[in-house]
Scaffold this active site. Structure first.
Site, PDB file in Angstrom:
ATOM      1  N   ASP A   9       0.880  -1.159   0.000  1.00 14.55           N
ATOM      2  CA  ASP A   9       0.000   0.000   0.000  1.00 14.55           C
ATOM      3  C   ASP A   9       0.928   1.222   0.000  1.00 14.55           C
ATOM      4  OD1 ASP A   9      -2.267   1.739   0.557  1.00 14.55           O
ATOM      5  OD2 ASP A   9      -1.639   1.694   2.655  1.00 14.55           O
ATOM      6  N   ASP A  11       0.051   5.130   1.027  1.00 13.92           N
ATOM      7  CA  ASP A  11      -0.082   6.095   2.119  1.00 13.92           C
ATOM      8  C   ASP A  11      -0.111   5.385   3.469  1.00 13.92           C
ATOM      9  OD1 ASP A  11      -0.239   8.099   0.174  1.00 13.92           O
ATOM     10  OD2 ASP A  11      -2.415   7.963   0.058  1.00 13.92           O
ATOM     11  N   ASP A  17       0.780   9.551   5.969  1.00 14.38           N
ATOM     12  CA  ASP A  17      -0.613   9.652   5.550  1.00 14.38           C
ATOM     13  C   ASP A  17      -1.245  10.851   6.236  1.00 14.38           C
ATOM     14  OD1 ASP A  17      -2.943   9.050   4.261  1.00 14.38           O
ATOM     15  OD2 ASP A  17      -3.386   7.241   5.401  1.00 14.38           O
ATOM     16  N   ASP A  19      -5.410  12.336   7.167  1.00 15.11           N
ATOM     17  CA  ASP A  19      -6.862  12.177   7.037  1.00 15.11           C
ATOM     18  C   ASP A  19      -7.426  13.213   6.064  1.00 15.11           C
ATOM     19  OD1 ASP A  19      -7.058   9.953   8.678  1.00 15.11           O
ATOM     20  OD2 ASP A  19      -7.275  11.152  10.489  1.00 15.11           O
ATOM     21  N   TYR A  21      -5.944  13.785   3.186  1.00 13.80           N
ATOM     22  CA  TYR A  21      -5.404  13.342   1.901  1.00 13.80           C
ATOM     23  C   TYR A  21      -4.036  13.966   1.604  1.00 13.80           C
ATOM     24  CZ  TYR A  21     -10.076  11.519   1.237  1.00 13.80           C
ATOM     25  OH  TYR A  21     -11.253  10.837   1.423  1.00 13.80           O
ATOM     26  N   THR A  52      -2.616   1.380  -4.536  1.00 14.80           N
ATOM     27  CA  THR A  52      -3.043   2.485  -3.675  1.00 14.80           C
ATOM     28  C   THR A  52      -4.409   3.048  -4.047  1.00 14.80           C
ATOM     29  OG1 THR A  52      -2.404   4.711  -2.899  1.00 14.80           O
ATOM     30  CG2 THR A  52      -1.627   4.081  -5.097  1.00 14.80           C
ATOM     31  N   HIS A  93     -11.247   5.933  -7.957  1.00 13.37           N
ATOM     32  CA  HIS A  93     -12.684   6.048  -7.706  1.00 13.37           C
ATOM     33  C   HIS A  93     -13.015   6.440  -6.265  1.00 13.37           C
ATOM     34  CE1 HIS A  93     -12.186   2.984 -10.996  1.00 13.37           C
ATOM     35  NE2 HIS A  93     -12.877   3.925 -11.599  1.00 13.37           N
ATOM     36  N   CYS A 101     -11.732  -2.031  -8.094  1.00  9.78           N
ATOM     37  CA  CYS A 101     -10.326  -1.817  -7.729  1.00  9.78           C
ATOM     38  C   CYS A 101     -10.135  -1.245  -6.330  1.00  9.78           C
ATOM     39  CB  CYS A 101      -9.616  -0.935  -8.767  1.00  9.78           C
ATOM     40  SG  CYS A 101     -10.499   0.500  -9.396  1.00  9.78           S
ATOM     41  N   ARG A 102     -11.136  -0.542  -5.808  1.00  3.36           N
ATOM     42  CA  ARG A 102     -10.932   0.101  -4.514  1.00  3.36           C
ATOM     43  C   ARG A 102     -10.865  -0.932  -3.404  1.00  3.36           C
ATOM     44  NH1 ARG A 102     -11.378   4.938  -1.696  1.00  3.36           N
ATOM     45  NH2 ARG A 102     -12.354   4.734   0.353  1.00  3.36           N
ATOM     46  N   LYS A 103      -9.735  -0.924  -2.667  1.00  2.00           N
ATOM     47  CA  LYS A 103      -9.632  -1.833  -1.520  1.00  2.00           C
ATOM     48  C   LYS A 103     -10.736  -1.483  -0.514  1.00  2.00           C
ATOM     49  CE  LYS A 103      -5.464  -0.302  -1.171  1.00  2.00           C
ATOM     50  NZ  LYS A 103      -4.081   0.064  -0.761  1.00  2.00           N
TER      51      LYS A 103
END
Length: 178
Positions: A9, A11, A17, A19, A21, A52, A93, A101-103
């Site tokens: 991964d 970030d 990282d 919160d 972004y 990511t 997305h 694709c989004r985890k």
């Protein structure tokens, strides 16, 4: 050819990282030891790929050229230490777009496996969130949690069975290279 693949991964694993972004190249700041860890693994024959979630794209917080500049910086920094970064895939997305694709969905992991023509079973996927660990489990990767980024928060939750836990990327590299 017996290729050794490691998927990270981004970030909270490679860079700090937020919160709010990571929205600019200035905000993309590597975690202590992470660049060195990737370079060490690469020099030792590991292929290090990155998966990511970047919903900030869908939210309009930054654009694709900005994201690509961050990844160019990552590649440059690892190259300066004699290593290289493999395929970097991102999910652009938002959480409600219903993409694959989004985890915690494993689409990005499948894309990396397809790119390299490798099975995912047993491949380590290193992340800092429950979504990372769930994505790993969905495709029979080895879930690995680092305590950086959201890792401490994630550690307080129930982890998928068999999850390995390390302090940070340097500790992951130490283990794989020992």
């Amino acid at each position: 050819m017996d290729m050794k693949l490691l998927i990270l991964d981004r970030d909270g694993v490679i860079n700090h990282d937020s919160d709010a972004y990571i929205k600019s190249l200035e905000e993309w700041i590597p975690l202590p030891g992470a660049i060195e860890a990737i370079a060490r693994l690469s020099r030792a024959g590991w292929t290090v790929a990155v998966a990511t979630n970047q919903s900030g794209l869908a939210r309009g917080y930054y654009d694709l050229p900005t994201l690509e500049a961050m990844h160019a910086r990552l590649r440059q920094m690892v190259a300066e230490q004699g290593g290289e970064v493999g395929l970097i895939v991102h999910c652009p997305h938002g959480p409600d777009d219903g993409c694959d694709c989004r985890k915690p969905r494993p689409g990005m992991l499948k894309a990396i496996a397809a790119h390299y023509g490798l099975p995912l079973a047993g491949v380590w996927f290193v992340g800092d969130s429950s979504g990372d660990l769930e994505a790993a489990r969905a495709v029979d990767c080895q879930p690995v949690l680092v305590k950086t980024g959201k890792g401490q928060r994630t550690l307080a939750k129930t982890l998928p069975a068999g999850t390995l836990v390390f302090e940070d990327m340097a500790a992951v590299a130490d283990h794989l290279l020992s």
